[in-house]
Design an enzyme around this catalytic site. Structure first.
Site, short mmCIF file in Angstrom:
data_model
loop_
_atom_site.label_atom_id
_atom_site.label_comp_id
_atom_site.label_asym_id
_atom_site.label_seq_id
_atom_site.Cartn_x
_atom_site.Cartn_y
_atom_site.Cartn_z
N LYS A 128 -14.13 0.01 3.81
CA LYS A 128 -13.10 -0.93 3.37
C LYS A 128 -13.49 -2.36 3.71
O LYS A 128 -13.43 -3.26 2.86
CB LYS A 128 -11.76 -0.57 4.02
CG LYS A 128 -10.66 -1.60 3.85
CD LYS A 128 -10.22 -1.74 2.41
CE LYS A 128 -9.02 -2.66 2.31
NZ LYS A 128 -8.54 -2.80 0.93
N CYS A 147 -5.57 -9.52 1.70
CA CYS A 147 -6.74 -8.71 2.05
C CYS A 147 -7.96 -9.53 2.45
O CYS A 147 -8.43 -9.43 3.58
CB CYS A 147 -7.09 -7.79 0.87
SG CYS A 147 -5.86 -6.50 0.56
N GLU A 172 -7.62 1.96 1.14
CA GLU A 172 -7.16 1.68 -0.23
C GLU A 172 -8.01 0.58 -0.84
O GLU A 172 -8.52 -0.30 -0.14
CB GLU A 172 -5.67 1.31 -0.23
CG GLU A 172 -5.29 0.15 0.69
CD GLU A 172 -5.48 -1.22 0.06
OE1 GLU A 172 -5.61 -1.28 -1.18
OE2 GLU A 172 -5.51 -2.21 0.80
N LYS A 184 -6.13 -3.60 -6.38
CA LYS A 184 -6.01 -5.01 -6.73
C LYS A 184 -4.55 -5.31 -7.06
O LYS A 184 -3.96 -4.65 -7.91
CB LYS A 184 -6.87 -5.36 -7.94
CG LYS A 184 -8.37 -5.19 -7.74
CD LYS A 184 -9.14 -5.76 -8.91
CE LYS A 184 -8.82 -5.08 -10.22
NZ LYS A 184 -9.32 -3.70 -10.30
N GLY A 205 -7.30 -15.83 -1.69
CA GLY A 205 -6.09 -15.81 -0.88
C GLY A 205 -5.57 -14.39 -0.84
O GLY A 205 -6.31 -13.44 -1.02
N VAL A 216 0.83 -1.21 0.00
CA VAL A 216 0.00 0.00 0.00
C VAL A 216 0.86 1.26 0.00
O VAL A 216 0.65 2.17 -0.80
CB VAL A 216 -0.95 0.00 1.21
CG1 VAL A 216 -1.72 1.30 1.29
CG2 VAL A 216 -1.91 -1.18 1.12
#
Length: 449
Positions: A211, A267, A155, A158, A264, A11
């Site tokens: 989020k 996140c 955030e 991807k 997986g 990030v």
């Protein structure tokens, strides 16, 4: 604007580089001297398409800096973004020790600068449980009387397409408590929303929840389609046809409804568990999110049972080849990767494991050194009893099937991503098992006893 990103993980690094690309002066701060040295040399410690080139370009332009020096990084910044990790504890709750340590450092920096310095904006970018940004705010206030602004800015990147997601976001979410913070965040993100997508300014706690709600919904879709796929297998239906009929309904859509080995990465597993943990903390069990996680973990077991049914529970003397290690294509991230779970099952059953991945083999060496890493997608098949497809890299979609058949000891493929047409595989002489679709065999092959 002068910005500091605390943390050069996924990030922090992507955010810092993209802000530099839009003309800001950005310092990426980290305590890991090895990572900083690598970045100063123009090399990213993570694999993300296009990131290395952007690092080199913005360093050359003088807009992007990497440092381990907290004093300079904090003192000169207009806004400080907290981008450190929040790993899951054993109970699924987020470990906030790194976030709160950064808050302590910021308080010390603010106190050193004194009340006459322009107020800085402290932005929590890490994914944190609802209320954490206020914990950061309160901790800083307990250690200094110097004014500052607090904000939360989740955030939505991807892995494998993070730069495009940042530069052309669907939406930008900003949680603020002051108009000054709102203005700063709008100024920062305005260059990225020229296509008309919104900057959503709201209260801090709602921003934090956005989020989790977003990732929990996407994880739910993945577990849902995998559960339906298993039902299809039991009833002789084909998930490909079922998905086509279901997704034709515009209310449902077709994104994140691809059957496979489950989600997986860093996140979805962590955030789904965090939602369940937040529910437990307030006495409101989040049954749906708990089930989403359970279904996802079960998916690996269900797929392994296909392998065990074909090859036996005891795989001593057998070799399994794996195509794909990363949890998804276009990344080298193997955190919570289904491939690793399956490899561990294979090793525990006595099999030898060989793996190929375009970019993630180095990470596999650290996580599962017992697996043999092979640098060629066909060489990894040599003498293997079966191929297990775990990641839908483009190069796996249209391989040389005759070469595969020649190199494998037996032409058997367990496809965890449904890359191939069933009848075509049978016609080519393969025993072919996938997800949510009936197994197929060559006309001359019989089912296992």
């Amino acid at each position: 604007m002068k910005l500091t990103m605390v943390g050069t993980g996924y990030v922090g690094l992507v955010t810092g580089v993209c802000f530099a690309e839009s003309g800001n002066e950005v310092t990426c701060l980290d305590t890991d001297q090895r990572k900083i040295a690598m970045l100063e040399g123009g090399k990213s410690p993570i694999y993300e398409p296009g990131l290395d080139e952007m690092i080199v370009r913005n360093r050359k332009a003088g807009r992007l800096h990497f440092s381990t020096d907290k004093t300079t990084a904090y003192d000169e910044a207009d806004a400080i973004f907290i981008c450190v990790g929040t790993p899951s504890d054993e109970d699924g709750s987020a470990d906030l020790q790194y976030v709160l340590k950064v808050a302590e450092d910021i308080a010390e920096a603010l106190d050193r600068l004194g009340p006459d310095a322009p107020p800085k904006t402290v932005v929590v970018k890490s994914t944190v449980p609802v209320g954490t940004s206020h914990k950061v705010r309160d901790l800083i206030r307990s250690r200094t009387k110097v004014p500052f602004h607090i904000a939360d800015n989740p955030e939505f990147l991807k892995e494998g397409d993070a730069i495009n997601d940042f530069m052309k976001p669907d939406r930008v979410v900003c949680g603020v408590e002051s108009e000054e913070a709102a203005t700063l965040m709008r100024d920062l993100y305005d260059p990225f929303v020229r296509q008309g997508h919104p900057i959503l300014v709201m209260d801090v706690r709602s921003a934090e929840m956005v989020k989790y709600a977003s990732n929990a919904m996407l994880a739910c879709k993945i577990s849902f389609v995998n559960e339906i796929a298993t039902l299809c297998e039991h009833y002789g239906a084909n998930i490909t046809a079922v998905r086509e009929g279901m997704c034709a309904d515009r209310r449902i859509g077709n994104q994140f409804l691809h059957p496979g080995l489950g989600y997986g990465g860093s996140c979805f597993p962590k955030d789904t568990l965090a939602v369940a943990s937040m529910g437990r903390e307030v006495g409101f069990p989040c049954r749906l999110n708990e089930a989403v996680h359970e279904v996802n973990q079960r998916q690996r077991d269900l797929f392994w049972s296909k392998i065990a049914d074909e090859l036996g529970e005891d795989l001593s003397g057998k070799t399994l080849a794996f195509w794909g290690v990363a949890f998804k294509p276009r990344t080298d991230d193997i955190r919570e990767a289904p491939s690793v779970a399956l490899m561990k099952r294979a090793l525990a059953a006595g099999a030898s494991v060989r793996a190929f991945d375009p970019v993630a083999l180095e990470n596999l060496a650290g996580d599962l050194p017992e697996a043999t890493r092979v640098e060629d997608m066909y060489e990894v098949l040599d003498g293997a009893d079966a191929l297990v497809v775990c990641t839908e890299w483009n190069e796996f979609r249209t391989p040389d099937f005759s070469e595969m058949s020649r190199r494998l000891k037996a032409p058997m493929v367990f496809d965890g991503r449904n890359l191939y047409r069933r009848q075509a595989m049978a016609d080519l002489g393969f025993v072919y098992l996938s997800v949510g679709r009936p197994a197929v065999r060559p006309a001359s092959a019989s089912a296992p006893a």
